[in-house]
Design an enzyme around this catalytic site. Structure first.
Site, PDB file in Angstrom:
ATOM      1  N   PHE A  44       0.930  -1.266  -0.212  1.00 18.07           N
ATOM      2  CA  PHE A  44       0.116  -0.097  -0.184  1.00 18.07           C
ATOM      3  C   PHE A  44       1.112   1.406  -0.229  1.00 18.07           C
ATOM      4  O   PHE A  44       0.751   2.290   0.755  1.00 18.07           O
ATOM      5  CB  PHE A  44      -0.850  -0.395   1.125  1.00 18.07           C
ATOM      6  CG  PHE A  44      -2.648  -1.212   1.681  1.00 18.07           C
ATOM      7  CD1 PHE A  44      -3.390  -1.427   1.278  1.00 18.07           C
ATOM      8  CD2 PHE A  44      -1.130  -2.560   2.433  1.00 18.07           C
ATOM      9  CE1 PHE A  44      -3.194  -2.596   1.228  1.00 18.07           C
ATOM     10  CE2 PHE A  44      -1.939  -3.735   2.463  1.00 18.07           C
ATOM     11  CZ  PHE A  44      -2.919  -3.345   1.764  1.00 18.07           C
ATOM     12  N   ASP A  53       1.675  -0.632  -4.583  1.00 17.51           N
ATOM     13  CA  ASP A  53      -0.015  -0.355  -4.556  1.00 17.51           C
ATOM     14  C   ASP A  53      -1.111  -0.805  -6.136  1.00 17.51           C
ATOM     15  O   ASP A  53      -0.225  -1.074  -6.915  1.00 17.51           O
ATOM     16  CB  ASP A  53       0.108   1.046  -4.419  1.00 17.51           C
ATOM     17  CG  ASP A  53      -1.216   1.038  -4.566  1.00 17.51           C
ATOM     18  OD1 ASP A  53      -1.094   1.964  -2.639  1.00 17.51           O
ATOM     19  OD2 ASP A  53      -2.127   1.513  -4.257  1.00 17.51           O
ATOM     20  N   SER A  54      -2.283  -1.071  -5.436  1.00 15.70           N
ATOM     21  CA  SER A  54      -2.864  -1.532  -6.470  1.00 15.70           C
ATOM     22  C   SER A  54      -3.334  -0.041  -7.420  1.00 15.70           C
ATOM     23  O   SER A  54      -4.681  -0.004  -8.752  1.00 15.70           O
ATOM     24  CB  SER A  54      -4.877  -1.818  -6.292  1.00 15.70           C
ATOM     25  OG  SER A  54      -5.207  -0.772  -5.416  1.00 15.70           O
ATOM     26  N   ASP A  78       0.596  -0.974   5.394  1.00 11.19           N
ATOM     27  CA  ASP A  78       0.269   0.452   6.469  1.00 11.19           C
ATOM     28  C   ASP A  78      -1.220   1.020   4.819  1.00 11.19           C
ATOM     29  O   ASP A  78      -0.855   1.801   4.527  1.00 11.19           O
ATOM     30  CB  ASP A  78       1.365   2.009   5.315  1.00 11.19           C
ATOM     31  CG  ASP A  78       0.366   3.313   5.998  1.00 11.19           C
ATOM     32  OD1 ASP A  78      -0.484   3.043   6.805  1.00 11.19           O
ATOM     33  OD2 ASP A  78       0.961   4.641   5.697  1.00 11.19           O
ATOM     34  N   CYS A 124      -5.281   3.092  10.316  1.00  8.53           N
ATOM     35  CA  CYS A 124      -5.768   4.348  10.154  1.00  8.53           C
ATOM     36  C   CYS A 124      -6.970   4.487  10.172  1.00  8.53           C
ATOM     37  O   CYS A 124      -7.908   5.550  10.166  1.00  8.53           O
ATOM     38  CB  CYS A 124      -5.264   5.171   8.725  1.00  8.53           C
ATOM     39  SG  CYS A 124      -5.833   4.316   7.872  1.00  8.53           S
TER      40      CYS A 124
END
Length: 389
Positions: free
Chosen positions: A224, A246-247, A293, A333
């Protein structure tokens, strides 16, 4: 000004300076306030208690002040000046090696519904309430007055936080296209036009600096990765290799640009556009420093159960593939996920992966993301650094 009358006894949380008035606490409303209007809040006996922004929903009033004062230019100036003074006190507002930081953090700075991040000479403002949206131009004007030469541009970015209103993103002041900022001497591009949040996650600054201290000689996986913050810190720390995943193809492109800004033509770094869980399924057992993350798995309490299952699965998959003696930086988060929730999810993951794990650090948001002592809900970022045996 319209007046909100509370039910008997429902003022107690406000007497403890909690900045929200919930719909269930309201007896009746004098007048017909529109969303975003400034309203007065009084007890069942008619005693003044607060002034705030009105909105429809479970949180009906976000309190701006517990004093019976006007919310005018002088009010906005005083609040913004207070926020700046705190950032100066902690050494951020005028730091030589860091020109990116959060200037206003909602309830933490007694401005619920407002976020302002500073990137060099540009401030990016984001409204999370209709009241702050309606006041955006007045706030921008007072922001320029408070900040002086520190900023030259104010960019407004609330399309994703107020999607039902369809506000237009754009510059309220200035219009500079220079989007390179600096954090601890490292440079990065900020996509305040299309990027997530305000364009960069300044809340991980201190945690990235900690990772740098552990990166020497390690093979790093940054899941991520978004715009690659942890990646280029790991490279400066002497990592043997760094892989960013990351996507989002846009995030991967920004990661490549940010790595190139700091380490041009450095063969240690590769980036992959792929779903995190799929990558973890096939990843080689070579990474001995892993960063997890992810974006918030739970935006509301109804999603908490599935979110905890997601954190468990994610951490389990990573631990199963990590060599003995590895380090895992793992985060949540999600505001509704407490520190205990998150720790239990990670401990469950360790048990399912059959790994011995020790806590080296318990991480949280930095000082420029302050938590109002009367509003503990503001503590949203949780992190653990684990030694995996």
């Amino acid at each position: 000004m319209n007046t909100i009358w509370l039910k008997r006894g429902k003022e107690e949380s406000l007497r403890r300076f909690h900045p929200w008035v919930f719909s269930g606490a309201i007896q009746h409303i004098d007048g017909q306030p529109e969303e975003g209007d400034v309203v007065r809040v009084v007890t069942a006996a008619g005693e003044f208690i607060a002034v705030g922004h009105y909105q429809q929903g479970s949180i009906t009033v976000r309190v701006l002040t517990f004093r019976d004062v006007a919310v005018d230019d002088a009010f906005w100036y005083a609040r913004l000046e207070s926020a700046l003074l705190m950032r100066r006190a902690i050494g951020l507002a005028d730091a030589e090696q860091t020109n990116s930081y959060r200037l206003v953090h909602g309830e933490g700075d007694h401005l619920p519904g407002l976020i302002i991040d500073v990137y060099d000479h540009t401030a990016v403002m984001q409204a999370h309430s209709i009241g702050m949206h309606r006041s955006r131009r007045e706030i921008a004007a007072q922001l320029m007055a408070v900040m002086g030469e520190r900023i030259k541009n104010v960019y407004y970015k609330s399309e994703t936080t107020l999607p039902f209103m369809e506000p237009e993103n754009g510059f309220l002041v200035g219009g500079s296209a220079d989007n390179v900022a600096m954090e601890n001497g490292l440079r990065f591009r900020v996509d305040w036009l299309k990027g997530q949040k305000t364009g960069f996650f300044v809340d991980q600054r201190e945690n990235r600096a900690l990772l740098e201290k552990y990166a020497a000689g390690r093979r790093v996986l940054n899941m991520f990765c978004y715009t690659g913050g942890f990646s280029f810190y790991a490279m400066r720390g002497g990592a043997r290799l760094v892989h960013s995943v990351d996507s989002s193809a846009k995030a991967i492109e920004l990661t490549k640009q940010n790595v190139a800004l700091n380490f041009p033509a450095d063969a240690r770094h590769e980036a992959f556009c792929e779903d995190a869980f799929k990558y973890l399924e096939r990843m080689p057992e070579t990474y001995d420093l892993v960063i997890l993350d992810p974006p918030a798995f739970a935006k509301h309490r109804g999603a908490l159960h599935n979110a905890l299952k997601g954190y468990t699965r994610l951490n389990q998959k990573a631990m199963e593939k990590m060599p003995k003696g590895s380090l895992l930086f793992t985060f949540s988060c999600s505001q509704v996920v407490t520190k205990d929730h998150f720790r239990n999810a990670v401990f469950t993951a360790a048990a399912l992966a059959k790994r011995k794990v020790r806590i080296l650090h318990q991480l949280h948001q930095p000082a420029d993301h302050p938590v109002n002592i009367y509003h503990p809900e503001g503590e949203y970022l949780k992190g653990l650094v684990l030694y995996v045996e």
